[in-house]
Scaffold this motif. Structure first.
Motif, PDB file in Angstrom:
ATOM      1  N   LYS A 165     -11.175  24.150  21.627  1.00 29.05           N
ATOM      2  CA  LYS A 165     -10.031  23.717  21.885  1.00 29.05           C
ATOM      3  C   LYS A 165      -9.019  24.286  20.633  1.00 29.05           C
ATOM      4  O   LYS A 165      -7.806  24.682  20.836  1.00 29.05           O
ATOM      5  N   ILE A 168      -7.683  27.426  21.874  1.00 28.30           N
ATOM      6  CA  ILE A 168      -6.647  27.421  22.760  1.00 28.30           C
ATOM      7  C   ILE A 168      -5.385  26.912  22.157  1.00 28.30           C
ATOM      8  O   ILE A 168      -4.307  27.699  22.503  1.00 28.30           O
ATOM      9  N   GLY A 171      -4.038  30.242  20.787  1.00 26.83           N
ATOM     10  CA  GLY A 171      -3.612  30.946  21.942  1.00 26.83           C
ATOM     11  C   GLY A 171      -4.434  32.154  22.300  1.00 26.83           C
ATOM     12  O   GLY A 171      -4.279  33.098  23.037  1.00 26.83           O
ATOM     13  N   ILE A 173      -7.225  31.686  24.264  1.00 30.30           N
ATOM     14  CA  ILE A 173      -7.367  31.726  25.604  1.00 30.30           C
ATOM     15  C   ILE A 173      -6.394  30.362  26.142  1.00 30.30           C
ATOM     16  O   ILE A 173      -6.255  29.497  25.250  1.00 30.30           O
ATOM     17  N   TYR A 174      -6.457  30.126  27.442  1.00 30.92           N
ATOM     18  CA  TYR A 174      -5.675  28.841  28.124  1.00 30.92           C
ATOM     19  C   TYR A 174      -6.683  27.767  28.360  1.00 30.92           C
ATOM     20  O   TYR A 174      -6.314  26.668  28.388  1.00 30.92           O
ATOM     21  N   VAL A 175      -7.871  28.456  29.102  1.00 33.28           N
ATOM     22  CA  VAL A 175      -8.834  27.465  29.838  1.00 33.28           C
ATOM     23  C   VAL A 175     -10.110  28.315  29.814  1.00 33.28           C
ATOM     24  O   VAL A 175     -10.064  29.444  29.935  1.00 33.28           O
ATOM     25  N   THR A 176     -11.017  27.588  29.693  1.00 32.11           N
ATOM     26  CA  THR A 176     -12.432  28.268  29.809  1.00 32.11           C
ATOM     27  C   THR A 176     -13.453  27.109  30.564  1.00 32.11           C
ATOM     28  O   THR A 176     -13.073  26.193  30.356  1.00 32.11           O
ATOM     29  N   GLN A 266      -3.534  21.262  35.862  1.00 31.46           N
ATOM     30  CA  GLN A 266      -3.441  22.412  35.072  1.00 31.46           C
ATOM     31  C   GLN A 266      -4.358  23.299  35.031  1.00 31.46           C
ATOM     32  O   GLN A 266      -4.157  24.610  35.194  1.00 31.46           O
ATOM     33  N   GLU A 267      -5.743  22.814  34.909  1.00 29.42           N
ATOM     34  CA  GLU A 267      -6.922  23.611  35.127  1.00 29.42           C
ATOM     35  C   GLU A 267      -7.082  24.576  36.425  1.00 29.42           C
ATOM     36  O   GLU A 267      -7.345  25.414  36.563  1.00 29.42           O
ATOM     37  N   MET A 270      -4.260  27.191  36.962  1.00 25.18           N
ATOM     38  CA  MET A 270      -4.621  28.228  36.128  1.00 25.18           C
ATOM     39  C   MET A 270      -5.730  29.241  36.734  1.00 25.18           C
ATOM     40  O   MET A 270      -5.422  30.485  36.662  1.00 25.18           O
ATOM     41  N   THR A 395      -9.515  22.545  28.547  1.00 24.32           N
ATOM     42  CA  THR A 395      -8.212  23.084  28.193  1.00 24.32           C
ATOM     43  C   THR A 395      -7.488  22.410  27.109  1.00 24.32           C
ATOM     44  O   THR A 395      -8.152  21.727  26.477  1.00 24.32           O
ATOM     45  N   TYR A 396      -6.297  22.493  26.985  1.00 25.56           N
ATOM     46  CA  TYR A 396      -5.608  22.064  25.608  1.00 25.56           C
ATOM     47  C   TYR A 396      -5.637  20.490  25.909  1.00 25.56           C
ATOM     48  O   TYR A 396      -5.700  19.577  24.718  1.00 25.56           O
TER      49      TYR A 396
END
Length: 422
Positions: A165, A168, A171, A173-176, A266-267, A270, A395-396
């Motif tokens: 996180k 994230i 910045g 990554i946004y999601v993994t 959100q996930e 994306m 995600t965040y």
């Protein structure tokens, strides 16, 4: 040979038991799910008249040549670590299964079932039919419980998610998709019985029993990676998971909560954006579109949020290139895709191998269909090593403890089938 059967479920069980006696076999079962893009209820491929084993480097090129030499039906799998061929990446985590990055075979015998119609293609078709019919029906049992060990403790998993996180927040990554392995060493299992019980407990539209050279895959995947129907490509990433409940009212409430959960939405979106971008490498300009967003599919164990993205395939792009252009699938990587794969190589403790890859087929008419290898047991009988990996999207807004519980939810059916502890 085409024939009718009165009880297709019993025939499928007998045919699977018969196929499992061969050195090489692949059983693909849709479990009668209503799929507008499905072409069969069950396909069983038996015996290898030709086969290809390849490692990342020129595996896709080798497959292209193999497909040209075997223009009919072929089946096999792509391992996740073919990412090292599609991108400048490496896989340095321990590999205890030693499965190849790619394996395909052209079957000697092909059996397909749709509703109550069965077709057998191969030599001595009448003898094949009689051999299957003579078998007695058995659901099978795995006698000894299997106790799985985990590469991460709960505390280690939570601490690692917090580190991810931080990437994230920065910045990177946004999601993994962060994955962990459960495993058992020096263990003997009955793969066929385990698959039968798993498929009964958790029937899914992309269930697979795959056997070759003493290696086994017992798969209860609900997710389609990529299919080709005519000149149309279809990808259906899953992002968003919720438990089932025996109480119908509660179950419907859970569906609504999933449908409106900010983190799950959100996930999902994306990954939809990532898949749309991947498809542009193969699509005719302007044809990539989201056919369905945030759809809910309910399975015996869980509810899943599924989106459908489609496009028209450019004439000069081959079927294999279309797969290469989108591999590995976005639902198992993250965004940005390369950065997410690099980071997961850093934080995960096992080589993914076939897990996060794809199993499926190319048919003689030019179409193909491949799943996402999740909810899957992998077994090397020579090494007596059993492996099962599970992951969740970070995600965040991800809560590390809740993500750990989601992993256990996804593992529920397999843990129950094995009957052991962890």
């Amino acid at each position: 040979m085409i024939t009718q059967v009165t009880d297709v479920a019993v025939f499928k069980q007998k045919a699977l038991a018969w196929a499992a006696t061969f050195d090489t076999a692949c059983y693909l079962d849709s479990n009668s799910f209503n799929d507008p893009y499905g072409k069969f209820d069950t396909i069983i491929a038996v015996g290898a008249k030709a086969e290809l084993t390849a490692t990342a480097g020129d595996a896709f090129a080798q497959l292209s040549e193999f497909k040209k030499s075997n223009p009919g039906f072929i089946t096999g799998f792509f391992g996740y670590d073919l990412k090292n061929e599609t991108e400048q990446l490496q896989s340095n985590n321990p590999d205890h299964l030693n499965f190849p990055d790619l394996y395909f075979f052209a079957p000697e015998i092909l059996i397909s079932a749709r509703e109550n119609t069965v077709e057998i293609i191969g030599e001595n078709e009448e003898e094949i039919w009689m051999a299957i019919e003579r078998l007695s029906f058995s659901s099978g049992t795995q006698k000894a419980a299997v106790n799985l060990q985990a590469r991460f403790s709960r505390d280690e998993y939570i601490k690692t998610v917090e580190k991810i996180k931080n990437h994230i927040i920065r910045g990177d990554i946004y999601v993994t998709n962060f994955c962990q392995e459960l495993y058992a060493e020096d263990t003997e299992i009955d793969p066929l019985s385990i698959f039968k019980n798993l498929n009964s407990l958790s029937p899914t539209p992309f269930s697979t029993f795959f056997k070759w050279n003493g290696n086994y895959m017992m798969c209860a995947s609900p997710e389609r990676f990529l299919a080709k129907r005519g000149n149309k490509l279809i990808s259906q990433p899953i992002k968003g998971t919720a438990r089932r409940d025996a109480d119908d009212t509660v179950d419907k409430t859970i569906i609504e909560e999933l449908r409106n959960h900010p983190k799950e939405l959100q996930e999902n979106v994306m990954i939809v954006d990532l898949v749309r971008n991947d498809l542009t490498h193969s699509a005719k300009p302007g044809t990539v579109k989201t056919e369905g967003l945030y759809g809910i599919q309910s399975f015996k164990q869980v509810h899943q949020m599924v989106s459908t993205i489609v496009c028209e395939l450019r004439d000069e792009v081959s079927a294999i290139d279309a797969i290469k252009n989108t591999f590995p699938m976005g639902s198992m990587t993250g965004a940005p895709k390369i950065s997410a794969m690099q980071l997961m190589e850093q934080y995960e403790r096992s080589k993914r191998g076939v897990y996060s890859g794809a199993i499926g087929y190319f048919s003689a008419d030019g179409d193909f269909d491949f799943n996402v290898v999740i909810r899957t047991l992998l077994y090397n009988s020579a090494k007596k090593y059993l492996s099962f990996q599970v992951g969740s999207a970070i995600t965040y807004h991800a809560n590390a403890a809740q993500e750990y519980e989601e992993c256990l939810l996804k593992a529920k059916a397999i843990l129950e089938v094995l009957g052991g502890k962890r």
